[in-house]
Design a protein around this motif. Structure first.
Motif, PDB file in Angstrom:
ATOM      1  N   ARG A   1      10.872  69.234  56.821  1.00 29.82           N
ATOM      2  CA  ARG A   1      12.057  68.945  57.611  1.00 29.82           C
ATOM      3  C   ARG A   1      13.262  69.794  57.236  1.00 29.82           C
ATOM      4  O   ARG A   1      14.230  69.864  58.007  1.00 29.82           O
ATOM      5  CB  ARG A   1      12.396  67.455  57.451  1.00 29.82           C
TER       6      ARG A   1
ATOM      7  N   GLU B   1      16.674  63.623  60.471  1.00 27.42           N
ATOM      8  CA  GLU B   1      17.463  64.821  60.211  1.00 27.42           C
ATOM      9  C   GLU B   1      18.483  64.560  59.119  1.00 27.42           C
ATOM     10  O   GLU B   1      19.155  63.524  59.121  1.00 27.42           O
ATOM     11  CB  GLU B   1      18.188  65.248  61.499  1.00 27.42           C
TER      12      GLU B   1
ATOM     13  N   ARG C   1      19.336  70.925  55.717  1.00 25.50           N
ATOM     14  CA  ARG C   1      18.305  71.957  55.806  1.00 25.50           C
ATOM     15  C   ARG C   1      18.872  73.232  55.198  1.00 25.50           C
ATOM     16  O   ARG C   1      20.088  73.405  55.135  1.00 25.50           O
ATOM     17  CB  ARG C   1      17.875  72.176  57.255  1.00 25.50           C
TER      18      ARG C   1
ATOM     19  N   ARG D   1      10.475  69.235  62.738  1.00 21.86           N
ATOM     20  CA  ARG D   1      10.456  68.057  61.866  1.00 21.86           C
ATOM     21  C   ARG D   1       9.199  67.225  62.019  1.00 21.86           C
ATOM     22  O   ARG D   1       8.909  66.358  61.179  1.00 21.86           O
ATOM     23  CB  ARG D   1      11.675  67.170  62.154  1.00 21.86           C
TER      24      ARG D   1
ATOM     25  N   CYS E   1       5.220  70.101  59.819  1.00 19.48           N
ATOM     26  CA  CYS E   1       5.581  70.052  58.399  1.00 19.48           C
ATOM     27  C   CYS E   1       4.389  70.411  57.520  1.00 19.48           C
ATOM     28  O   CYS E   1       4.533  71.126  56.509  1.00 19.48           O
ATOM     29  CB  CYS E   1       6.099  68.663  58.032  1.00 19.48           C
TER      30      CYS E   1
END
Length: 446
Positions: free
Chosen positions: A388, A315, A318, A401, A406
């Protein structure tokens, strides 16, 4: 003199999402460029050894991710690079998909070439040309010097929303409150592992393993993954903030991928933090290998065979999109009229500061929809995201993710970008029904 490349669609980031996006765009007949910073494609699946792919199916076994993602698996199987979809013997999901990363790199590059995509490797995007809030091009630095890659529509599959950030698009990072992100993990492989001995131990000591492990079926299943060895871990004294041992079998018969290191409290979008994370991750690899060799059945003769070129990032940044996917959307299995992908992977949050993993499973038919609005930048009209860095909450990101998801959002973003060019509209003005029709033609399961 500055170099220039002209394209219709520019995809930045050659991971699974970027590969799918570029293939989908190229197959629409528009001029497509894919930019990747490494000397090979595959992103986290190759550069960070994220393995295996989880999952193409719901818990009941319905396949909800197909299209280009499944085509890649089919091509891998033809080349001996994957056994296809197997039962997950951890029991967290229904299936997982082992693959050989070196064969995947070649298969993906072949598919990109067949789709007419121009691939730029060893190329790093360090700036974005913007005029009146619209992206005109991205600046790439590589061995040829500095190049401006111009396009009409841009797809950010960098994983870290790099293009979005550089373009002035709104972004989010981490969880609400403290902006902390899920930990990074340095993956590594070991050879010389006795999987038969491990399976025998599991059958004799089921209480030592994850509660959903299919112990009753284990004798008749190939061992694909293991989560547990709880007592061994508690006694180990290894200073890594987690609560169990986790590894996955393959691709070789005596080989496993270890997913146990945990680097917390660092920012994957900070060069300084990323440098510290890489160093800490490699120290933890040696600690884990020593512990496994010393204390865990089946690892007595094992040794490290490979360490990932870079640390795995769960992470970072985003985009803020037209829609933000939430935890409720996922666990309720919510359906959307502008669906462009589906997933059956549960929410799987590796604690940013603690030891555990928080799981939240999907109700209803076991799948949730990802709407098109999650791919559309709120304030940059010719920017799409996939992979992601789509628009989600911290909690929802813990499912979107995953690699098959993806790939699915990548196919959707690449198709949308190409259709936008062909129709002379921005992605936000694209007719949803026509996009969905093209995705179904491409065998997406929506």
């Amino acid at each position: 003199m500055q170099n220039k490349i002209e394209a219709d669609v520019v995809v930045v980031g050659g991971g699974p999402a970027g590969i799918a996006a570029a293939i989908a765009s190229g197959r629409q007949g528009v001029k497509t460029v894919l930019i990747e910073r490494y000397g090979f494609v595959g992103g986290m699946s190759t550069a960070a050894m994220v393995y295996p792919w989880m999952t193409f199916h719901t818990d009941s076994g319905e396949q909800v991710i197909k299209g280009i993602a499944q085509e890649i698996v089919d091509r891998l199987q033809e080349r001996g690079g994957s056994p296809g979809h197997l039962r997950d013997t951890v029991g967290f999901v229904r299936t997982l998909t082992p693959y050989h990363p070196e064969i995947y790199q070649v298969v993906a590059a072949d598919m990109l070439r067949e789709a007419g995509v121009t691939l730029l490797l060893h190329s790093f995007v360090d700036d974005v040309a913007v005029s009146d809030g619209v992206i005109e091009g991205v600046y790439v630095t590589n061995k040829s010097g500095r190049t401006l890659v111009r396009g009409a529509v841009f797809v950010d599959t960098s994983g870290d929303a790099d293009v979005a950030k550089l373009s002035g698009a709104e972004t989010l990072q981490g969880r609400d409150g403290d902006n902390q992100s899920q930990p990074m993990t340095m993956k590594f492989r070991m050879r010389g592992v006795d999987l038969a001995q491990i399976k025998a131990y599991m059958l004799q000591h089921p209480e030592e393993f994850y509660s959903k492990t299919p112990i009753a079926e284990l004798e008749h299943l190939p061992l694909t993954g293991v989560s547990g060895f709880y007592s061994h871990w508690r006694k180990s004294g290894v200073p890594i903030n987690r609560d169990q041992v986790l590894f996955f079998a393959g691709p070789a018969d005596d080989e496993v991928l270890i997913n146990c290191t945990r680097v917390q409290g660092l920012d994957a979008t900070s060069a300084e933090d990323l440098t510290l994370a890489e160093q800490e991750g490699r120290k933890q690899v040696l600690m884990m290998a020593e512990f496994l060799q010393r204390d865990v059945p089946g690892f007595q003769r094992a040794s490290i065979s490979a360490v990932a070129p870079q640390i795995g990032i769960r992470e970072s940044r985003r985009i803020v999109g037209h829609y933000l996917l939430t935890k409720d959307d996922v666990v309720q299995g919510r359906k959307f009229g502008d669906v462009i992908a589906r997933s059956g992977y549960p929410i799987d949050i590796h604690d940013p500061s603690g030891k555990g993993v928080t799981a939240s499973f999907i109700s209803g038919d076991g799948a949730y929809d990802i709407p098109y609005g999650c791919l559309l930048s709120m304030n940059v009209p010719n920017l799409l995201a996939a992979g992601r860095c789509i628009s989600t909450s911290h909690e929802a990101l813990a499912t979107t993710r995953l690699t098959p998801s993806c790939m699915a959002t990548g196919q959707a973003a690449g198709t949308a970008a190409a259709l936008s060019v062909k129709n002379g509209v921005t992605p936000g003005k694209l007719d949803i029904a026509s996009l969905q029709e093209e995705l179904r033609k491409g065998k997406a399961a929506i």
